[in-house]
Motif scaffolding. Structure first.
Motif: not given
Length: 462
Positions: A331, A387, A391, A393, A396-400
């Motif tokens: 992403t 990153e 995180r 992002n 595309d898994l946000g804060e996972e």
């Protein structure tokens, strides 16, 4: 065939473009399997004594040109910025090093996301800021070989003045080379262009040598900035050392909370790591472990994610896929090849067992020294920590966060893509706690002698 014998068989002297006789062997030469070894931390009290030690050590550091040498053991040496200062390097040289290196790992806690239980104030004493000046790592094939080289090293230390040995830690793993959680470790390594080694299947294209060796062209087509003068910087590299205490019992308990079935526990663990315990990767063994595949270095890394864009086979959140996305669709776009690292991690403590529980974590000292080498080491680890590890992002898994090495200040989630809906597993905690670390410089053999001789005092160069 052992890993070193295989490496020797792939070595082609006519393809060498690097000055292997000036590069520390530990940078380009893989550790043996099985292996034992020791990390030693030294503080320099007086510049002259520290330089004298380095001058004598230089004769015991093998060069990377010895790919085919049947060595029973070998030693690598790295120096922190505070160590270079303590050794008396001139200000012009000290100022030529990267800012992150000058500041040191503890001062970069914000960039590294080393908060809470991973914060520098919780670290073990040898890793407190300004404490570790010189780090020596000795690898050996077996305990007898290690004891032999240790006796020689201790004899050198006894001759020394103006230095203090502040800590040692032995490590080792058997022929399966498994990490504290029972998974085969350090399988995927980059191929360095010009090193003279033929690639293994799945090793991807060779990476420009300047990504690992200072003074060589990088992936941009030009060399990266190098410490000055040239005899100090050329053919050296940087290394990141991070010591982790592994909470194996907490990990086992977490898996047991998900299922009482051991097969399902192994499946979830494989999804979290991206491989089965044997080292067999999910893209090649999606349904069950395949120990024969896992042990085969010509097959266990020969895969891509081209046909798994949805992560149905290997989740995007898996530890292995996060730290080397290969041809994944990201992403947030980034050049994967400038974040490649040469890993020299080492496991310590008791072997993994399924019956270990969280009650054992406080009683048994087990973990991993996460050590990697790169000419961009500090930018790379800070990027990874910000990153790809802490995180989600970029996939595309946000804060996972990374389920294995991520810092989970509150219980987190791990996502397994499935059809018709993805599966989310809650309760992921910090399974690897940071106990200390430092940013280090790995000088060339020329630079070790240059520092040892204090060559700058007479304006001399090797």
């Amino acid at each position: 065939m052992g890993i070193l014998q295989e490496l020797s068989a792939r070595f082609r002297p006519d393809k060498v473009k690097l000055q292997l006789n000036d590069i520390q062997a530990l940078i380009l030469r893989s550790r043996p399997e099985p292996y034992v070894g020791i990390h030693s931390m030294i503080h320099v009290d007086e510049a002259a004594g520290g330089r004298d030690l380095l001058r004598r050590l230089a004769d015991h550091i093998p060069a990377a040109s010895g790919w085919t040498d049947e060595l029973d053991s070998w030693t690598g040496v790295a120096i922190s910025y505070d160590g270079l200062k303590a050794l008396g390097l001139p200000e012009t040289s000290l100022e030529s090093f990267p800012l992150a290196f000058q500041q040191g790992m503890a001062a970069r806690a914000e960039q590294l996301r080393d908060f809470g239980e991973n914060a520098p104030e919780t670290w073990e004493d040898p890793y407190r800021p300004g404490t570790c000046h010189i780090a020596l790592t000795i690898y050996a094939r077996d305990d007898d070989a290690l004891d032999d080289v240790l006796a020689k090293a201790e004899a050198e230390l006894e001759k020394s003045t103006g230095i203090t040995l502040i800590g040692t830690h032995r490590f080792g793993a058997d022929e399966d080379a498994k990490n504290p959680f029972g998974f085969r470790d350090s399988i995927s390594q980059p191929l360095v262009d010009g090193s003279g080694v033929d690639p293994l299947p799945g090793q991807e294209r060779a990476i420009a040598p300047g990504e690992f060796i200072l003074g060589e062209n990088s992936e941009t087509g030009s060399p990266l900035a190098m410490p000055q003068p040239a005899p100090l910087g050329r053919n050296g590299s940087y290394t990141v050392l991070r010591k982790y205490q592994s909470r194996v019992g907490a990990f086992n308990d977490f898996l047991r909370e998900q299922s009482a079935d051991e097969g399902e526990q192994d499946y979830i663990a494989a999804k979290m790591f991206g491989r089965w315990q044997s080292g067999a990767p999910l893209p090649l063994a999606p349904d069950r472990d395949d120990p024969e595949l896992g042990a085969d270095s010509r097959r266990n890394n020969d895969f891509s994610y081209e046909d798994d864009h949805r992560g149905l086979v290997c989740p995007h959140a898996a530890h292995m896929r996060r730290l080397n996305p290969r041809d994944s669709q990201l992403t947030i776009l980034s050049d994967v090849n400038i974040h490649r690292i040469i890993r020299r991690s080492s496991t310590y403590g008791p072997k993994w067992s399924r019956d270990v529980t969280s009650e054992s974590d406080a009683q048994e000292d087990r973990g991993l020294f996460f050590i990697f080498i790169s000419a961009r080491a500090f930018d790379t680890i800070e990027f990874l920590q910000q990153e790809w590890i802490n995180r989600g992002n970029f996939v595309d898994l946000g804060e996972e966060r990374d389920p294995i090495v991520g810092l989970h200040q509150t219980p987190g989630t791990f996502t397994i893509p499935e059809t018709p809906v993805r599966r989310k597993i809650d309760g992921v905690t910090t399974f690897n706690r940071l106990r200390g670390g430092e940013y280090m410089f790995m000088p060339s053999l020329t630079a070790l002698r240059w520092i040892g001789d204090g060559a700058w005092d007479e304006g001399a160069s090797p």
